[in-house]
Motif scaffolding. Structure first.
Motif, PDB file in Angstrom:
ATOM      1  N   ALA A   9       0.784  -1.243  -0.052  1.00  0.00           N
ATOM      2  CA  ALA A   9      -0.095   0.055   0.022  1.00  0.00           C
ATOM      3  C   ALA A   9       0.811   1.238  -0.003  1.00  0.00           C
ATOM      4  N   ILE A  10       2.147   1.242   0.672  1.00  0.00           N
ATOM      5  CA  ILE A  10       2.783   2.488   0.959  1.00  0.00           C
ATOM      6  C   ILE A  10       3.580   2.656  -0.413  1.00  0.00           C
ATOM      7  N   VAL A  11       3.837   1.436  -1.363  1.00  0.00           N
ATOM      8  CA  VAL A  11       4.412   1.750  -2.566  1.00  0.00           C
ATOM      9  C   VAL A  11       3.438   2.036  -3.623  1.00  0.00           C
ATOM     10  N   ILE A  12       2.245   1.858  -3.523  1.00  0.00           N
ATOM     11  CA  ILE A  12       1.197   2.280  -4.458  1.00  0.00           C
ATOM     12  C   ILE A  12       0.931   3.631  -4.317  1.00  0.00           C
ATOM     13  N   ALA A  13       0.915   4.033  -2.879  1.00  0.00           N
ATOM     14  CA  ALA A  13       0.654   5.493  -2.509  1.00  0.00           C
ATOM     15  C   ALA A  13       1.785   6.453  -3.146  1.00  0.00           C
ATOM     16  N   ILE A  14       3.087   5.923  -2.971  1.00  0.00           N
ATOM     17  CA  ILE A  14       4.012   6.755  -3.512  1.00  0.00           C
ATOM     18  C   ILE A  14       4.117   6.828  -5.006  1.00  0.00           C
ATOM     19  N   ILE A  15       3.751   5.629  -5.757  1.00  0.00           N
ATOM     20  CA  ILE A  15       3.474   5.759  -7.124  1.00  0.00           C
ATOM     21  C   ILE A  15       2.554   6.873  -7.602  1.00  0.00           C
ATOM     22  N   VAL A  16       1.484   6.665  -6.767  1.00  0.00           N
ATOM     23  CA  VAL A  16       0.218   7.697  -7.128  1.00  0.00           C
ATOM     24  C   VAL A  16       0.736   9.211  -6.829  1.00  0.00           C
ATOM     25  N   ALA A  17       1.407   9.185  -5.580  1.00  0.00           N
ATOM     26  CA  ALA A  17       1.880  10.655  -5.542  1.00  0.00           C
ATOM     27  C   ALA A  17       2.817  10.994  -6.742  1.00  0.00           C
ATOM     28  N   VAL A  18       3.667  10.379  -7.114  1.00  0.00           N
ATOM     29  CA  VAL A  18       4.686  10.668  -8.156  1.00  0.00           C
ATOM     30  C   VAL A  18       3.751  10.832  -9.242  1.00  0.00           C
ATOM     31  N   ALA A  19       2.935  10.350  -9.862  1.00  0.00           N
ATOM     32  CA  ALA A  19       2.161  10.513 -11.052  1.00  0.00           C
ATOM     33  C   ALA A  19       1.510  11.903 -10.944  1.00  0.00           C
ATOM     34  N   LEU A  20       0.712  11.918  -9.652  1.00  0.00           N
ATOM     35  CA  LEU A  20       0.192  13.233  -9.679  1.00  0.00           C
ATOM     36  C   LEU A  20       1.069  14.496  -9.592  1.00  0.00           C
ATOM     37  N   ILE A  21       2.368  14.337  -9.103  1.00  0.00           N
ATOM     38  CA  ILE A  21       3.196  15.672  -9.155  1.00  0.00           C
ATOM     39  C   ILE A  21       3.586  15.607 -10.580  1.00  0.00           C
ATOM     40  N   ALA A  22       4.103  14.593 -11.359  1.00  0.00           N
ATOM     41  CA  ALA A  22       4.408  14.702 -12.676  1.00  0.00           C
ATOM     42  C   ALA A  22       3.190  15.454 -13.502  1.00  0.00           C
ATOM     43  N   ALA A  23       2.080  14.912 -13.238  1.00  0.00           N
ATOM     44  CA  ALA A  23       0.767  15.477 -13.985  1.00  0.00           C
ATOM     45  C   ALA A  23       0.806  16.597 -13.554  1.00  0.00           C
TER      46      ALA A  23
END
Length: 177
Positions: free
Chosen positions: A45-59
């Motif tokens: 869940a932590i890894v998924i949260a980090i990936i989602v956060a990075v994707a949001l920052i990139a977008a």
């Protein structure tokens, strides 16, 4: 008989109470033997949260950059349109003077003026080669900025030559006999 029955019932009750107490003790021991349940989020869940956060920052970065680039493009296009309008106004001022007062003053002859050199200066000022209007034709921000720079130079040329032409016309008119 009633007394014997009572004893059996009492013994049964005591036995049931003892069994319940033993079971409770066993459950408590089992509870203390088991490891505590994990608190918080699992690693996945932590890894998924980090990936989602990075994707949001990139977008957000991509959309922010696009908005900034679009704003710069629109500003450059608007500045070019303003410079184009300034060239049109300066061209009109120059042409009105050239075709009006300058044309009238150039119609005079050397016999009509005290100083014939003023006519020569006027004719020279009237013969200046005007810049070629290029307009606001561009595909990107840098293109519009370059076009704006050229148009600004043309505005300066027209203002400078309008002033020089007006001085030449004034000199001819002051030299009239």
């Amino acid at each position: 008989m009633p007394n014997g029955t009572e004893v059996k019932i009492t013994e049964t009750k005591v036995t049931e109470a003892e069994v319940s107490a033993e079971q409770s003790a066993e459950v408590k021991q089992q509870d203390t033997k088991q490891p505590e349940a994990k608190k918080g989020l699992s690693k996945g869940a932590i890894v998924i949260a980090i990936i989602v956060a990075v994707a949001l920052i990139a977008a957000t970065g991509v959309f922010g950059y696009r908005a900034y680039a679009d704003a710069q493009f629109n500003n450059a296009m608007a500045a070019c349109a303003t410079a184009s309008e300034d060239v049109r106004n300066a061209t009109n001022d120059y042409n009105n003077l050239l075709n009006g007062d300058a044309s009238d003053a150039s119609a005079l002859t050397k016999d009509d003026v005290k100083d014939p050199s003023t006519l020569d200066a006027l004719n020279k000022a009237m013969g200046a080669e005007v810049p070629v209007y290029e307009g606001c034709i561009a595909e990107d921000t840098k293109g519009y900025q370059a076009a704006t720079d050229k148009l600004t130079e043309q505005v300066d040329w027209y203002k400078t030559h309008t002033t020089a032409l007006q001085k030449a016309v004034d000199a001819v008119n002051a030299s009239k006999k």
